[in-house]
Design a protein around this motif. Structure first.
Motif, PDB file in Angstrom:
ATOM      1  N   ALA A  16       2.462   1.048 -17.036  1.00 54.42           N
ATOM      2  CA  ALA A  16       1.031   0.752 -16.879  1.00 54.42           C
ATOM      3  C   ALA A  16       0.620  -0.422 -17.764  1.00 54.42           C
ATOM      4  CB  ALA A  16       0.199   1.987 -17.205  1.00 54.42           C
ATOM      5  N   LEU A  17       1.129  -0.461 -18.986  1.00 50.23           N
ATOM      6  CA  LEU A  17       0.813  -1.565 -19.890  1.00 50.23           C
ATOM      7  C   LEU A  17       1.334  -2.894 -19.345  1.00 50.23           C
ATOM      8  CD1 LEU A  17      -0.228  -2.584 -22.656  1.00 50.23           C
ATOM      9  CD2 LEU A  17       2.050  -2.088 -23.554  1.00 50.23           C
ATOM     10  N   LEU A  18       2.566  -2.888 -18.830  1.00 45.21           N
ATOM     11  CA  LEU A  18       3.125  -4.122 -18.273  1.00 45.21           C
ATOM     12  C   LEU A  18       2.361  -4.571 -17.028  1.00 45.21           C
ATOM     13  CD1 LEU A  18       6.925  -3.387 -18.736  1.00 45.21           C
ATOM     14  CD2 LEU A  18       5.553  -5.062 -19.973  1.00 45.21           C
ATOM     15  N   LEU A  19       1.966  -3.624 -16.189  1.00 40.51           N
ATOM     16  CA  LEU A  19       1.173  -3.978 -15.009  1.00 40.51           C
ATOM     17  C   LEU A  19      -0.190  -4.536 -15.409  1.00 40.51           C
ATOM     18  CD1 LEU A  19       2.009  -0.971 -12.686  1.00 40.51           C
ATOM     19  CD2 LEU A  19       2.774  -3.328 -12.433  1.00 40.51           C
ATOM     20  N   ALA A  28      -2.877 -11.550  -9.216  1.00 37.63           N
ATOM     21  CA  ALA A  28      -2.025 -10.803  -8.292  1.00 37.63           C
ATOM     22  C   ALA A  28      -0.552 -11.155  -8.482  1.00 37.63           C
ATOM     23  CB  ALA A  28      -2.451 -11.068  -6.855  1.00 37.63           C
ATOM     24  N   GLN A  29      -0.254 -12.430  -8.683  1.00 36.52           N
ATOM     25  CA  GLN A  29       1.130 -12.842  -8.901  1.00 36.52           C
ATOM     26  C   GLN A  29       1.663 -12.268 -10.207  1.00 36.52           C
ATOM     27  OE1 GLN A  29       2.852 -14.408  -6.627  1.00 36.52           O
ATOM     28  NE2 GLN A  29       4.728 -14.476  -7.829  1.00 36.52           N
ATOM     29  N   GLY A  30       0.852 -12.233 -11.242  1.00 40.20           N
ATOM     30  CA  GLY A  30       1.248 -11.643 -12.520  1.00 40.20           C
ATOM     31  C   GLY A  30       1.470 -10.147 -12.398  1.00 40.20           C
ATOM     32  N   LEU A  31       0.690  -9.493 -11.533  1.00 41.19           N
ATOM     33  CA  LEU A  31       0.865  -8.067 -11.295  1.00 41.19           C
ATOM     34  C   LEU A  31       2.238  -7.790 -10.685  1.00 41.19           C
ATOM     35  CD1 LEU A  31      -0.564  -5.298 -11.418  1.00 41.19           C
ATOM     36  CD2 LEU A  31      -1.349  -5.731  -9.097  1.00 41.19           C
ATOM     37  N   VAL A  36       7.884  -5.977 -11.424  1.00 37.02           N
ATOM     38  CA  VAL A  36       9.331  -6.220 -11.420  1.00 37.02           C
ATOM     39  C   VAL A  36       9.898  -6.008 -12.823  1.00 37.02           C
ATOM     40  CG1 VAL A  36      11.108  -8.001 -11.114  1.00 37.02           C
ATOM     41  CG2 VAL A  36       9.276  -7.743  -9.428  1.00 37.02           C
ATOM     42  N   PHE A  37       9.195  -6.510 -13.826  1.00 39.02           N
ATOM     43  CA  PHE A  37       9.653  -6.341 -15.205  1.00 39.02           C
ATOM     44  C   PHE A  37       9.627  -4.865 -15.609  1.00 39.02           C
ATOM     45  CE2 PHE A  37       9.260  -6.811 -19.876  1.00 39.02           C
ATOM     46  CZ  PHE A  37      10.412  -7.534 -20.086  1.00 39.02           C
ATOM     47  N   ALA A  38       8.601  -4.122 -15.181  1.00 38.38           N
ATOM     48  CA  ALA A  38       8.508  -2.696 -15.491  1.00 38.38           C
ATOM     49  C   ALA A  38       9.659  -1.925 -14.852  1.00 38.38           C
ATOM     50  CB  ALA A  38       7.166  -2.138 -15.017  1.00 38.38           C
ATOM     51  N   VAL A  39       9.974  -2.241 -13.603  1.00 37.71           N
ATOM     52  CA  VAL A  39      11.097  -1.577 -12.930  1.00 37.71           C
ATOM     53  C   VAL A  39      12.403  -1.899 -13.652  1.00 37.71           C
ATOM     54  CG1 VAL A  39      12.467  -1.542 -10.805  1.00 37.71           C
ATOM     55  CG2 VAL A  39       9.978  -1.415 -10.684  1.00 37.71           C
ATOM     56  N   ALA A  40      12.599  -3.148 -14.032  1.00 37.78           N
ATOM     57  CA  ALA A  40      13.833  -3.550 -14.718  1.00 37.78           C
ATOM     58  C   ALA A  40      13.969  -2.842 -16.069  1.00 37.78           C
ATOM     59  CB  ALA A  40      13.864  -5.059 -14.907  1.00 37.78           C
ATOM     60  N   THR A  41      12.900  -2.774 -16.838  1.00 41.89           N
ATOM     61  CA  THR A  41      12.984  -2.111 -18.142  1.00 41.89           C
ATOM     62  C   THR A  41      13.185  -0.610 -17.993  1.00 41.89           C
ATOM     63  OG1 THR A  41      10.570  -1.983 -18.306  1.00 41.89           O
ATOM     64  CG2 THR A  41      11.647  -3.849 -19.375  1.00 41.89           C
ATOM     65  N   ASN A  42      12.562   0.004 -16.996  1.00 39.16           N
ATOM     66  CA  ASN A  42      12.757   1.436 -16.781  1.00 39.16           C
ATOM     67  C   ASN A  42      14.193   1.743 -16.367  1.00 39.16           C
ATOM     68  OD1 ASN A  42      10.177   2.192 -17.490  1.00 39.16           O
ATOM     69  ND2 ASN A  42       9.400   2.105 -15.407  1.00 39.16           N
ATOM     70  N   LEU A  43      14.765   0.922 -15.497  1.00 36.84           N
ATOM     71  CA  LEU A  43      16.153   1.127 -15.098  1.00 36.84           C
ATOM     72  C   LEU A  43      17.100   0.914 -16.276  1.00 36.84           C
ATOM     73  CD1 LEU A  43      16.261  -0.499 -11.551  1.00 36.84           C
ATOM     74  CD2 LEU A  43      16.418   1.928 -12.132  1.00 36.84           C
ATOM     75  N   ALA A  44      16.846  -0.115 -17.068  1.00 41.01           N
ATOM     76  CA  ALA A  44      17.682  -0.356 -18.245  1.00 41.01           C
ATOM     77  C   ALA A  44      17.567   0.802 -19.234  1.00 41.01           C
ATOM     78  CB  ALA A  44      17.285  -1.672 -18.914  1.00 41.01           C
ATOM     79  N   SER A  45      16.373   1.331 -19.418  1.00 43.33           N
ATOM     80  CA  SER A  45      16.187   2.472 -20.311  1.00 43.33           C
ATOM     81  C   SER A  45      16.926   3.693 -19.798  1.00 43.33           C
ATOM     82  CB  SER A  45      14.707   2.808 -20.457  1.00 43.33           C
ATOM     83  OG  SER A  45      14.015   1.765 -21.065  1.00 43.33           O
ATOM     84  N   TYR A  46      16.886   3.912 -18.501  1.00 41.69           N
ATOM     85  CA  TYR A  46      17.544   5.076 -17.916  1.00 41.69           C
ATOM     86  C   TYR A  46      19.064   4.988 -18.058  1.00 41.69           C
ATOM     87  CZ  TYR A  46      18.992   8.570 -14.514  1.00 41.69           C
ATOM     88  OH  TYR A  46      19.584   9.634 -13.911  1.00 41.69           O
ATOM     89  N   TRP A  47      19.629   3.821 -17.784  1.00 48.51           N
ATOM     90  CA  TRP A  47      21.082   3.691 -17.756  1.00 48.51           C
ATOM     91  C   TRP A  47      21.710   3.423 -19.115  1.00 48.51           C
ATOM     92  CZ3 TRP A  47      23.636   5.572 -13.913  1.00 48.51           C
ATOM     93  CH2 TRP A  47      23.059   5.609 -12.656  1.00 48.51           C
ATOM     94  N   PHE A  48      21.002   2.758 -20.028  1.00 45.30           N
ATOM     95  CA  PHE A  48      21.636   2.290 -21.254  1.00 45.30           C
ATOM     96  C   PHE A  48      21.040   2.840 -22.544  1.00 45.30           C
ATOM     97  CE2 PHE A  48      22.183  -1.226 -18.152  1.00 45.30           C
ATOM     98  CZ  PHE A  48      23.551  -1.098 -17.997  1.00 45.30           C
ATOM     99  N   SER A  49      20.050   3.723 -22.481  1.00 42.83           N
ATOM    100  CA  SER A  49      19.395   4.191 -23.707  1.00 42.83           C
ATOM    101  C   SER A  49      20.360   4.944 -24.618  1.00 42.83           C
ATOM    102  CB  SER A  49      18.188   5.056 -23.379  1.00 42.83           C
ATOM    103  OG  SER A  49      18.581   6.190 -22.624  1.00 42.83           O
TER     104      SER A  49
END
Length: 87
Positions: A16-19, A28-31, A36-49
Motif C-alpha cells: 500500500a505504501l509503494l502504491l 497513473a504511470q507511477g501507480l 510492479v515494484f511491490a510485486v517484485a519486493t513481495n516475491l523476493a521477500s517470500y522466496w529469499f527472506s
C-alpha cells in the motif's frame, strides 16, 4: 495473531505504501510502477527472506562432529523424535 497473518499484514502495508508513493509521484504511470515494484519486493521477500536472515546472522551449517549437532541428536533421541541420518 499468527505469524502468517502478521507477515501478510506487513507485506500488505508495504504494498500500500509503494502504491501510494507511486501514485503521488507519478500519477497513473507511477501507480503502475509502484505496483510492479511491490510485486517484485513481495516475491523476493517470500522466496529469499530465510536466506537473507541466515546470511545476516552469519549462520553456518553444523555437521555430525559438532557439539551442537550431538546435543540436538541426544535430545531428539530422549524425546522420541525422529533423527536425521548423519551427514
Amino acid at each position: 495473531m499468527s505469524n502468517a497473518v502478521k507477515t501478510a499484514v506487513l507485506l500488505g502495508a508495504l504494498s500500500a505504501l509503494l502504491l501510494f508513493l507511486g501514485e503521488a509521484l507519478g500519477g497513473a504511470q507511477g501507480l503502475v510502477i509502484g505496483f510492479v515494484f511491490a510485486v517484485a519486493t513481495n516475491l523476493a521477500s517470500y522466496w529469499f527472506s530465510d536466506k537473507m536472515v541466515l546470511a545476516m546472522y552469519g549462520a553456518k551449517e553444523v555437521g555430525s562432529g559438532h557439539r551442537l549437532y550431538e546435543t540436538v541428536t541426544r535430545l531428539a533421541r530422549r524425546s522420541g523424535l525422529p533423527q536425521l541420518a548423519s551427514t
